[in-house]
Design a protein around this motif. Structure first.
Motif: not given
Ligand code: PYC
Length: 334
Positions: A195-208
């Motif tokens: 779950e932490i990884l999934t949230a991290g990838l979603a946050i990276m995607d939003a920032i980029n």
């Protein structure tokens, strides 16, 4: 045996995180600086990274460093960092692994109790001071590149999480988004790593997508592929974190460039003065000790000069080959 490529390697781990140090077989990568070489390698030679870090020679959290002749007269070696994520401008755990390998294999003149190695990295000159006893590298303190806080307490809408997240973003050799784990309501527990990884990838995607960072002086450093989730109870003395990295893995080490970014952020908050130890703990419980030893300017931005201390161990010596009939010449991701 037939081989179209053969690479000599010394494998190591730094506080749990692997660094495959490529000591032979690469040749000199074209480019007048290590960053030019990094950009050339990404454009023309990325299949070699894939061969060396992907399965079956590596794994989904594999990392390495290719040694090169330096491109500047004040350095001993050039280093190109290779990971499953791509070619990083700088990697702290990788540098500690490289310095340990150089000392323990006798590739540099070893001076006890301290051997200094100057490394030409794509992000700039990094000096590694290796504490050596009886030929063994006991720990390495690296003087990292200037690090700076890009934004403090910004907000971003993360569509995949269907919520707004507060985050800070700093550069410590790579760009790091720092997010309190409480923001995503997940416990700091490896049982929740997916779950932490999934949230991290979603946050990276939003920032980029919405607000990508850009380094003012290093070409091609213009995305955020790391999210440092800060565990509750962390402060400017001892911080625990889970470091989620593109395309989907956690740093096993406390992340040297992430520790530098975190110190730049804490300094910008007025919480971490110069010359004070900061202990950063990884998701597996291993630790680096960081310190800010000076201030400078990067492209008009106030920056700090971090040091990172950690340990590495050699785990093996290898020759990695590519048979011309191998159906997976680039390895594969699984
Ligand atoms: O130690 O800087 C580091 C690092 C970057 C990615 C994985 N480790």
């Amino acid at each position: 045996m037939r081989a179209t490529r053969m690479f000599q390697a010394v494998d190591s781990h730094t506080e749990g995180m692997p660094t495959r140090v490529i000591t032979g077989g690469m040749g000199v990568i074209p480019g007048a600086t290590m960053n030019e070489r990094r950009l050339h390698f990404i454009a023309h030679l990325d299949h070699i990274r894939k061969l060396l870090v992907n399965e079956p020679r590596g794994h989904s959290a594999m990392s390495g460093a290719i040694l090169q002749p330096p491109t500047r007269p004040d350095a001993d070696f050039g280093v190109l960092y290779i990971e499953v994520s791509g070619c990083l401008p700088m990697c702290g755990h990788g540098t500690i692994g490289v310095a340990t390998v150089l000392v323990e294999t006798g590739m540099v003149e070893v001076v006890e109790p301290r051997t200094t190695i100057r490394l030409d990295t794509p992000a700039g000159l990094v000096v590694a001071n290796v504490a050596v006893k009886d030929g063994r590298a006991e720990h390495v303190t690296l003087e990292n590149v200037p690090s700076y806080c890009d934004r403090l307490d910004s907000t971003i809408v993360v569509p995949a999480l269907d919520r707004e997240i507060t985050y800070s973003l700093a550069f410590g050799g790579n760009f790091y988004a720092m997010v309190d784990l409480d923001e995503i309501d997940i416990r700091f527990d490896r049982a929740h790593k997916q779950e932490i990884l999934t949230a991290g990838l979603a946050i990276m995607d939003a920032i980029n997508t919405q607000a990508p960072p850009k380094h003012p002086t290093i070409d091609g450093v213009d995305h955020c592929h790391h999210v440092e989730f800060i565990a509750p109870g962390s402060d400017a003395t001892l911080s625990r974190h889970a470091m989620a990295i593109h395309p989907g893995w956690f740093d096993r080490s406390p992340c040297g460039t992430g520790t530098s970014a975190r110190m730049a952020e804490l300094h910008a908050r007025g919480e971490l003065p110069l010359h004070q130890d900061f202990v950063n703990e990884s998701f597996i419980g291993s630790r680096f000790t960081g310190r800010l030893i000076g201030e400078t300017d990067v492209g008009g931005r106030h920056a700090v000069l971090p040091t990172i201390t950690g340990r590495a161990w050699i785990t093996g010596f290898g020759q990695y080959v590519l048979d011309p009939t191998d159906p997976y010449p680039h390895g594969f991701e699984f």
